[in-house]
Design a protein around this motif. Structure first.
Motif, PDB file in Angstrom:
ATOM      1  N   GLU A 191       0.856  -1.184   0.000  1.00  0.00           N
ATOM      2  CA  GLU A 191       0.000   0.000   0.000  1.00  0.00           C
ATOM      3  C   GLU A 191       0.895   1.237   0.000  1.00  0.00           C
ATOM      4  OE1 GLU A 191      -2.546  -0.195   3.417  1.00  0.00           O
ATOM      5  OE2 GLU A 191      -3.252  -2.207   2.912  1.00  0.00           O
ATOM      6  N   PRO A 192       0.393   2.367  -0.529  1.00  0.00           N
ATOM      7  CA  PRO A 192       1.218   3.580  -0.570  1.00  0.00           C
ATOM      8  C   PRO A 192       1.704   4.000   0.818  1.00  0.00           C
ATOM      9  CG  PRO A 192      -0.738   3.852  -1.928  1.00  0.00           C
ATOM     10  CD  PRO A 192      -0.910   2.563  -1.170  1.00  0.00           C
ATOM     11  N   TYR A 193       2.950   4.430   0.868  1.00  0.00           N
ATOM     12  CA  TYR A 193       3.594   4.980   2.071  1.00  0.00           C
ATOM     13  C   TYR A 193       3.452   4.074   3.288  1.00  0.00           C
ATOM     14  CZ  TYR A 193       4.465   8.956  -0.823  1.00  0.00           C
ATOM     15  OH  TYR A 193       4.917   9.747  -1.852  1.00  0.00           O
ATOM     16  N   SER A 194       3.603   2.773   3.043  1.00  0.00           N
ATOM     17  CA  SER A 194       3.543   1.792   4.122  1.00  0.00           C
ATOM     18  C   SER A 194       4.890   1.100   4.249  1.00  0.00           C
ATOM     19  CB  SER A 194       2.451   0.760   3.850  1.00  0.00           C
ATOM     20  OG  SER A 194       1.185   1.389   3.864  1.00  0.00           O
ATOM     21  N   ILE A 195       5.121   0.488   5.413  1.00  0.00           N
ATOM     22  CA  ILE A 195       6.382  -0.190   5.706  1.00  0.00           C
ATOM     23  C   ILE A 195       6.096  -1.674   5.895  1.00  0.00           C
ATOM     24  CG2 ILE A 195       8.350  -0.300   7.282  1.00  0.00           C
ATOM     25  CD1 ILE A 195       7.574   2.636   8.088  1.00  0.00           C
ATOM     26  N   PRO A 232       6.969 -14.214   5.760  1.00  0.00           N
ATOM     27  CA  PRO A 232       6.695 -13.290   4.666  1.00  0.00           C
ATOM     28  C   PRO A 232       6.438 -11.878   5.202  1.00  0.00           C
ATOM     29  CG  PRO A 232       4.750 -14.616   5.097  1.00  0.00           C
ATOM     30  CD  PRO A 232       5.855 -15.143   5.997  1.00  0.00           C
ATOM     31  N   ALA A 233       6.723 -10.902   4.374  1.00  0.00           N
ATOM     32  CA  ALA A 233       6.599  -9.506   4.801  1.00  0.00           C
ATOM     33  C   ALA A 233       5.150  -9.148   5.095  1.00  0.00           C
ATOM     34  CB  ALA A 233       7.161  -8.578   3.731  1.00  0.00           C
ATOM     35  N   LYS A 234       4.974  -8.422   6.180  1.00  0.00           N
ATOM     36  CA  LYS A 234       3.654  -7.921   6.583  1.00  0.00           C
ATOM     37  C   LYS A 234       3.783  -6.423   6.827  1.00  0.00           C
ATOM     38  CE  LYS A 234       2.027 -12.138   8.884  1.00  0.00           C
ATOM     39  NZ  LYS A 234       2.159 -12.913   7.731  1.00  0.00           N
ATOM     40  N   LYS A 235       2.670  -5.734   6.684  1.00  0.00           N
ATOM     41  CA  LYS A 235       2.655  -4.295   6.934  1.00  0.00           C
ATOM     42  C   LYS A 235       2.853  -4.054   8.428  1.00  0.00           C
ATOM     43  CE  LYS A 235      -0.346  -0.276   6.458  1.00  0.00           C
ATOM     44  NZ  LYS A 235      -1.632   0.211   5.952  1.00  0.00           N
ATOM     45  N   ILE A 236       3.869  -3.241   8.761  1.00  0.00           N
ATOM     46  CA  ILE A 236       4.142  -2.964  10.173  1.00  0.00           C
ATOM     47  C   ILE A 236       3.903  -1.499  10.521  1.00  0.00           C
ATOM     48  CG2 ILE A 236       5.771  -4.870  10.414  1.00  0.00           C
ATOM     49  CD1 ILE A 236       8.017  -2.680  10.321  1.00  0.00           C
ATOM     50  N   GLY A 237       3.583  -0.680   9.518  1.00  0.00           N
ATOM     51  CA  GLY A 237       3.336   0.730   9.819  1.00  0.00           C
ATOM     52  C   GLY A 237       3.144   1.561   8.572  1.00  0.00           C
ATOM     53  N   LYS A 238       2.862   2.830   8.822  1.00  0.00           N
ATOM     54  CA  LYS A 238       2.704   3.821   7.739  1.00  0.00           C
ATOM     55  C   LYS A 238       3.814   4.841   7.881  1.00  0.00           C
ATOM     56  CE  LYS A 238      -0.784   4.724   5.464  1.00  0.00           C
ATOM     57  NZ  LYS A 238      -1.022   4.543   4.038  1.00  0.00           N
ATOM     58  N   ARG A 239       4.253   5.373   6.758  1.00  0.00           N
ATOM     59  CA  ARG A 239       5.234   6.450   6.779  1.00  0.00           C
ATOM     60  C   ARG A 239       4.504   7.755   7.067  1.00  0.00           C
ATOM     61  NH1 ARG A 239       8.611   6.904   1.604  1.00  0.00           N
ATOM     62  NH2 ARG A 239       9.582   8.514   2.886  1.00  0.00           N
ATOM     63  N   LEU A 240       5.031   8.530   7.969  1.00  0.00           N
ATOM     64  CA  LEU A 240       4.469   9.840   8.279  1.00  0.00           C
ATOM     65  C   LEU A 240       5.282  10.877   7.520  1.00  0.00           C
ATOM     66  CD1 LEU A 240       4.011   9.300  12.103  1.00  0.00           C
ATOM     67  CD2 LEU A 240       2.321   8.976  10.277  1.00  0.00           C
ATOM     68  N   VAL A 241       4.799  11.251   6.368  1.00  0.00           N
ATOM     69  CA  VAL A 241       5.515  12.171   5.481  1.00  0.00           C
ATOM     70  C   VAL A 241       4.757  13.496   5.461  1.00  0.00           C
ATOM     71  CG1 VAL A 241       6.406  12.510   3.151  1.00  0.00           C
ATOM     72  CG2 VAL A 241       6.317  10.218   4.120  1.00  0.00           C
ATOM     73  N   SER A 242       5.341  14.525   6.055  1.00  0.00           N
ATOM     74  CA  SER A 242       4.682  15.828   6.164  1.00  0.00           C
ATOM     75  C   SER A 242       4.309  16.391   4.802  1.00  0.00           C
ATOM     76  CB  SER A 242       5.587  16.816   6.886  1.00  0.00           C
ATOM     77  OG  SER A 242       5.820  16.371   8.204  1.00  0.00           O
ATOM     78  N   GLU A 243       5.173  16.204   3.819  1.00  0.00           N
ATOM     79  CA  GLU A 243       4.927  16.722   2.483  1.00  0.00           C
ATOM     80  C   GLU A 243       3.627  16.155   1.903  1.00  0.00           C
ATOM     81  OE1 GLU A 243       7.948  17.185  -1.165  1.00  0.00           O
ATOM     82  OE2 GLU A 243       7.510  15.100  -0.643  1.00  0.00           O
TER      83      GLU A 243
END
Length: 178
Positions: free
Chosen positions: A154-158, A163-174
């Protein structure tokens, strides 16, 4: 002429070409072969079509960085966006062997190909692996070091783990300001 640049890339992949002038020569050869701009490739990188496929292609955006010992298989086709980092030791696969085919010997069965889109601002961490089941690494996604990615992101996710799992979202001020 492309054959000359391909030979130049093979010839210039060693540590001697880490020297600034010679490194620039290797980057120039990559830019000519892949018709891209601001493309930086470290030593011992392999960008290959592992298996013949009429639909294979690879396209690079601007400002793409590929780290040492990366392996990129474009048998199924890859499009890489702008400002993408592919770190050291990354393995990207766009094919697999059909293990449920007619033959017990998996190598005799047909190959399965898939296209991969790596969108802008993605970062693929060191020693991670992208399997052929992945068709999209979304804009701004991060695949953590050592992760084995088996599904789209998903966009801006970590993503991390095997297997890889989503562990968070990127907090990008821009992004949030828009």
């Amino acid at each position: 002429m492309k054959l000359f640049f391909k030979f130049l890339i093979i010839f210039t992949s060693g540590p001697l070409f880490s020297l600034k002038f010679l490194r620039n020569l290797r980057w120039y050869a990559y830019k000519k072969i892949f018709n891209t701009n601001l493309f930086y490739v470290a030593e011992y990188v392999k960008i290959v079509q592992a298996h013949p496929n009429k639909g294979s292609y690879i396209k690079f955006g601007k400002s793409v960085h590929v780290g040492e010992y990366a392996y990129i298989d474009y048998s199924g086709g890859i499009q890489i966006g702008n400002h993408v980092a592919i770190s050291e030791g990354v393995k990207i696969f766009t094919h697999n062997h059909n293990v449920h085919g007619l033959y017990r010997d998996w190598n005799k069965n047909e190959k399965v190909f898939s296209n991969l889109l790596i969108q802008d601002y993605a970062w693929i961490g060191a020693n991670s692996m992208i399997l052929e089941s992945v068709t999209e690494i979304a804009e701004g996604s991060i695949v953590a070091a050592g992760a084995v990615l088996t599904k789209n992101t998903e966009p801006y996710s970590i993503y991390a783990g095997n297997p890889a799992k989503k562990i968070g979202k990127r907090l990008v001020s821009e992004i949030n300001a828009i």
